[in-house]
Scaffold this motif. Sequence first.
Motif, PDB file in Angstrom:
ATOM      1  N   ASP A  22     -35.351 -31.166 -24.121  1.00  6.07           N
ATOM      2  CA  ASP A  22     -34.986 -32.341 -23.331  1.00  6.07           C
ATOM      3  C   ASP A  22     -36.223 -32.890 -22.644  1.00  6.07           C
ATOM      4  O   ASP A  22     -37.137 -32.140 -22.294  1.00  6.07           O
ATOM      5  N   LEU A  23     -36.228 -34.186 -22.472  1.00  5.57           N
ATOM      6  CA  LEU A  23     -37.282 -34.883 -21.745  1.00  5.57           C
ATOM      7  C   LEU A  23     -36.570 -35.839 -20.808  1.00  5.57           C
ATOM      8  O   LEU A  23     -35.856 -36.734 -21.258  1.00  5.57           O
ATOM      9  N   LYS A  24     -36.705 -35.609 -19.521  1.00  9.29           N
ATOM     10  CA  LYS A  24     -36.010 -36.430 -18.521  1.00  9.29           C
ATOM     11  C   LYS A  24     -37.011 -37.247 -17.727  1.00  9.29           C
ATOM     12  O   LYS A  24     -38.002 -36.718 -17.231  1.00  9.29           O
ATOM     13  N   GLN A  25     -36.717 -38.534 -17.621  1.00 10.60           N
ATOM     14  CA  GLN A  25     -37.503 -39.365 -16.724  1.00 10.60           C
ATOM     15  C   GLN A  25     -36.663 -39.583 -15.474  1.00 10.60           C
ATOM     16  O   GLN A  25     -35.532 -40.072 -15.551  1.00 10.60           O
ATOM     17  N   LEU A  26     -37.212 -39.187 -14.344  1.00 11.92           N
ATOM     18  CA  LEU A  26     -36.510 -39.288 -13.072  1.00 11.92           C
ATOM     19  C   LEU A  26     -36.632 -40.709 -12.522  1.00 11.92           C
ATOM     20  O   LEU A  26     -37.490 -41.489 -12.954  1.00 11.92           O
ATOM     21  N   PRO A  27     -35.795 -41.082 -11.550  1.00 12.94           N
ATOM     22  CA  PRO A  27     -35.755 -42.459 -11.048  1.00 12.94           C
ATOM     23  C   PRO A  27     -37.096 -43.017 -10.563  1.00 12.94           C
ATOM     24  O   PRO A  27     -37.341 -44.210 -10.673  1.00 12.94           O
ATOM     25  N   HIS A  28     -37.984 -42.175 -10.065  1.00 19.53           N
ATOM     26  CA  HIS A  28     -39.270 -42.662  -9.563  1.00 19.53           C
ATOM     27  C   HIS A  28     -40.395 -42.498 -10.588  1.00 19.53           C
ATOM     28  O   HIS A  28     -41.571 -42.618 -10.259  1.00 19.53           O
ATOM     29  N   GLY A  29     -40.020 -42.199 -11.852  1.00 22.72           N
ATOM     30  CA  GLY A  29     -40.996 -42.146 -12.922  1.00 22.72           C
ATOM     31  C   GLY A  29     -41.497 -40.764 -13.298  1.00 22.72           C
ATOM     32  O   GLY A  29     -42.185 -40.618 -14.303  1.00 22.72           O
ATOM     33  N   ASP A  30     -41.199 -39.761 -12.481  1.00 18.11           N
ATOM     34  CA  ASP A  30     -41.603 -38.398 -12.840  1.00 18.11           C
ATOM     35  C   ASP A  30     -40.884 -37.965 -14.110  1.00 18.11           C
ATOM     36  O   ASP A  30     -39.758 -38.388 -14.373  1.00 18.11           O
ATOM     37  N   VAL A  31     -41.533 -37.102 -14.877  1.00 14.76           N
ATOM     38  CA  VAL A  31     -40.960 -36.612 -16.131  1.00 14.76           C
ATOM     39  C   VAL A  31     -40.860 -35.090 -16.077  1.00 14.76           C
ATOM     40  O   VAL A  31     -41.768 -34.416 -15.589  1.00 14.76           O
ATOM     41  N   ILE A  32     -39.745 -34.576 -16.580  1.00 17.58           N
ATOM     42  CA  ILE A  32     -39.549 -33.137 -16.711  1.00 17.58           C
ATOM     43  C   ILE A  32     -39.317 -32.824 -18.185  1.00 17.58           C
ATOM     44  O   ILE A  32     -38.471 -33.437 -18.828  1.00 17.58           O
ATOM     45  N   SER A  33     -40.092 -31.875 -18.699  1.00 20.62           N
ATOM     46  CA  SER A  33     -39.936 -31.401 -20.078  1.00 20.62           C
ATOM     47  C   SER A  33     -39.230 -30.054 -20.041  1.00 20.62           C
ATOM     48  O   SER A  33     -39.623 -29.165 -19.282  1.00 20.62           O
ATOM     49  N   LYS A  34     -38.213 -29.920 -20.870  1.00 15.04           N
ATOM     50  CA  LYS A  34     -37.454 -28.671 -20.955  1.00 15.04           C
ATOM     51  C   LYS A  34     -37.611 -28.114 -22.365  1.00 15.04           C
ATOM     52  O   LYS A  34     -37.264 -28.777 -23.338  1.00 15.04           O
ATOM     53  N   PHE A  35     -38.151 -26.900 -22.456  1.00 16.97           N
ATOM     54  CA  PHE A  35     -38.378 -26.258 -23.744  1.00 16.97           C
ATOM     55  C   PHE A  35     -37.453 -25.074 -23.935  1.00 16.97           C
ATOM     56  O   PHE A  35     -37.214 -24.297 -23.010  1.00 16.97           O
ATOM     57  N   MET A  85     -39.041 -25.053 -17.955  1.00 20.24           N
ATOM     58  CA  MET A  85     -39.074 -26.409 -17.403  1.00 20.24           C
ATOM     59  C   MET A  85     -40.470 -26.678 -16.849  1.00 20.24           C
ATOM     60  O   MET A  85     -40.991 -25.889 -16.054  1.00 20.24           O
ATOM     61  N   LEU A  86     -41.039 -27.799 -17.291  1.00 28.20           N
ATOM     62  CA  LEU A  86     -42.400 -28.164 -16.926  1.00 28.20           C
ATOM     63  C   LEU A  86     -42.460 -29.589 -16.393  1.00 28.20           C
ATOM     64  O   LEU A  86     -41.734 -30.458 -16.866  1.00 28.20           O
ATOM     65  N   GLU A  87     -43.349 -29.815 -15.464  1.00 31.85           N
ATOM     66  CA  GLU A  87     -43.569 -31.161 -14.933  1.00 31.85           C
ATOM     67  C   GLU A  87     -44.414 -31.936 -15.925  1.00 31.85           C
ATOM     68  O   GLU A  87     -45.420 -31.439 -16.433  1.00 31.85           O
ATOM     69  N   GLY A  88     -43.968 -33.144 -16.247  1.00 30.30           N
ATOM     70  CA  GLY A  88     -44.729 -34.023 -17.122  1.00 30.30           C
ATOM     71  C   GLY A  88     -44.407 -33.833 -18.596  1.00 30.30           C
ATOM     72  O   GLY A  88     -43.555 -33.049 -18.979  1.00 30.30           O
ATOM     73  N   ARG A  89     -45.114 -34.602 -19.418  1.00 34.85           N
ATOM     74  CA  ARG A  89     -44.966 -34.515 -20.875  1.00 34.85           C
ATOM     75  C   ARG A  89     -45.959 -33.483 -21.411  1.00 34.85           C
ATOM     76  O   ARG A  89     -47.109 -33.471 -20.998  1.00 34.85           O
ATOM     77  N   TRP A  90     -45.498 -32.665 -22.341  1.00 35.94           N
ATOM     78  CA  TRP A  90     -46.326 -31.607 -22.910  1.00 35.94           C
ATOM     79  C   TRP A  90     -46.301 -31.699 -24.427  1.00 35.94           C
ATOM     80  O   TRP A  90     -45.256 -31.948 -25.022  1.00 35.94           O
ATOM     81  N   GLU A  91     -47.437 -31.467 -25.033  1.00 30.77           N
ATOM     82  CA  GLU A  91     -47.527 -31.333 -26.481  1.00 30.77           C
ATOM     83  C   GLU A  91     -47.087 -29.917 -26.858  1.00 30.77           C
ATOM     84  O   GLU A  91     -47.242 -28.973 -26.069  1.00 30.77           O
ATOM     85  N   GLN A  92     -46.578 -29.764 -28.070  1.00 28.19           N
ATOM     86  CA  GLN A  92     -46.152 -28.451 -28.555  1.00 28.19           C
ATOM     87  C   GLN A  92     -47.270 -27.422 -28.421  1.00 28.19           C
ATOM     88  O   GLN A  92     -47.052 -26.297 -27.962  1.00 28.19           O
ATOM     89  N   SER A  93     -48.473 -27.809 -28.801  1.00 25.37           N
ATOM     90  CA  SER A  93     -49.599 -26.864 -28.760  1.00 25.37           C
ATOM     91  C   SER A  93     -49.911 -26.423 -27.334  1.00 25.37           C
ATOM     92  O   SER A  93     -50.282 -25.261 -27.106  1.00 25.37           O
ATOM     93  N   GLU A  94     -49.764 -27.308 -26.363  1.00 28.36           N
ATOM     94  CA  GLU A  94     -50.009 -26.958 -24.962  1.00 28.36           C
ATOM     95  C   GLU A  94     -48.992 -25.932 -24.458  1.00 28.36           C
ATOM     96  O   GLU A  94     -49.342 -24.984 -23.752  1.00 28.36           O
ATOM     97  N   VAL A  95     -47.736 -26.136 -24.832  1.00 21.14           N
ATOM     98  CA  VAL A  95     -46.689 -25.207 -24.421  1.00 21.14           C
ATOM     99  C   VAL A  95     -46.914 -23.850 -25.077  1.00 21.14           C
ATOM    100  O   VAL A  95     -46.794 -22.805 -24.422  1.00 21.14           O
ATOM    101  N   GLU A  96     -47.275 -23.853 -26.343  1.00 22.96           N
ATOM    102  CA  GLU A  96     -47.529 -22.602 -27.035  1.00 22.96           C
ATOM    103  C   GLU A  96     -48.683 -21.844 -26.390  1.00 22.96           C
ATOM    104  O   GLU A  96     -48.630 -20.616 -26.256  1.00 22.96           O
ATOM    105  N   GLU A  97     -49.722 -22.560 -25.977  1.00 23.38           N
ATOM    106  CA  GLU A  97     -50.857 -21.912 -25.296  1.00 23.38           C
ATOM    107  C   GLU A  97     -50.413 -21.292 -23.974  1.00 23.38           C
ATOM    108  O   GLU A  97     -50.800 -20.162 -23.651  1.00 23.38           O
ATOM    109  N   LEU A  98     -49.621 -22.022 -23.203  1.00 24.80           N
ATOM    110  CA  LEU A  98     -49.113 -21.508 -21.928  1.00 24.80           C
ATOM    111  C   LEU A  98     -48.256 -20.266 -22.145  1.00 24.80           C
ATOM    112  O   LEU A  98     -48.419 -19.247 -21.463  1.00 24.80           O
ATOM    113  N   VAL A  99     -47.333 -20.339 -23.095  1.00 29.38           N
ATOM    114  CA  VAL A  99     -46.452 -19.208 -23.374  1.00 29.38           C
ATOM    115  C   VAL A  99     -47.262 -18.006 -23.864  1.00 29.38           C
ATOM    116  O   VAL A  99     -47.066 -16.879 -23.392  1.00 29.38           O
TER     117      VAL A  99
END
Length: 150
Positions: A22-35, A85-99
């Motif tokens: 999921d990718l949610k854009q909040l009312p004030h423009g913030d984005v949450i990425s859910k993996f 759950m992460l703040e902002g938009r993330w590329e797959q490779s970035e999430v894989e590196e974090l994990v």
Amino acid sequence: MNVESFNLDHRTVAAPYIRLADLKQLPHGDVISKFDVRLAQPNHGHVEMPAVHSLEHLFAEHSRNHSDRVLDFSPMGCQTGFYLMLEGRWEQSEVEELVAATLEDVVGAHEVPAANEVQCGWGANHTLEGAQEVARAFLAQRAGWSQVTA
């Protein structure tokens, strides 16, 4: 259905994998990425609860050493994975590196953080060895993390 994972055909996925759920854009423009960080094949396997619990503690603590954009790491009730759950938009490779970096920390850990009656609601329900076994198994299959279906 309102819940994204209820619309996912769990018969078609091939764990282990990491997928943007999921990718949610909040009312004030913030984005949450859910993996969806899927460790076990749905309806065929699961992670035992003490290992889930310990991995939750370990990942929650250690992931924040790699990024200040980690919001939450929550276990799935089916015990087959976690939602990251992460703040902002993330590329797959970035999430894989974090994990991967976080799970390497888990493998090298000497204790489960906050695994006691003061800091945890079920302090006795932990297994460092179980969490490390799950982390090692997931890391060993890193080459396939971006492949969600067989």
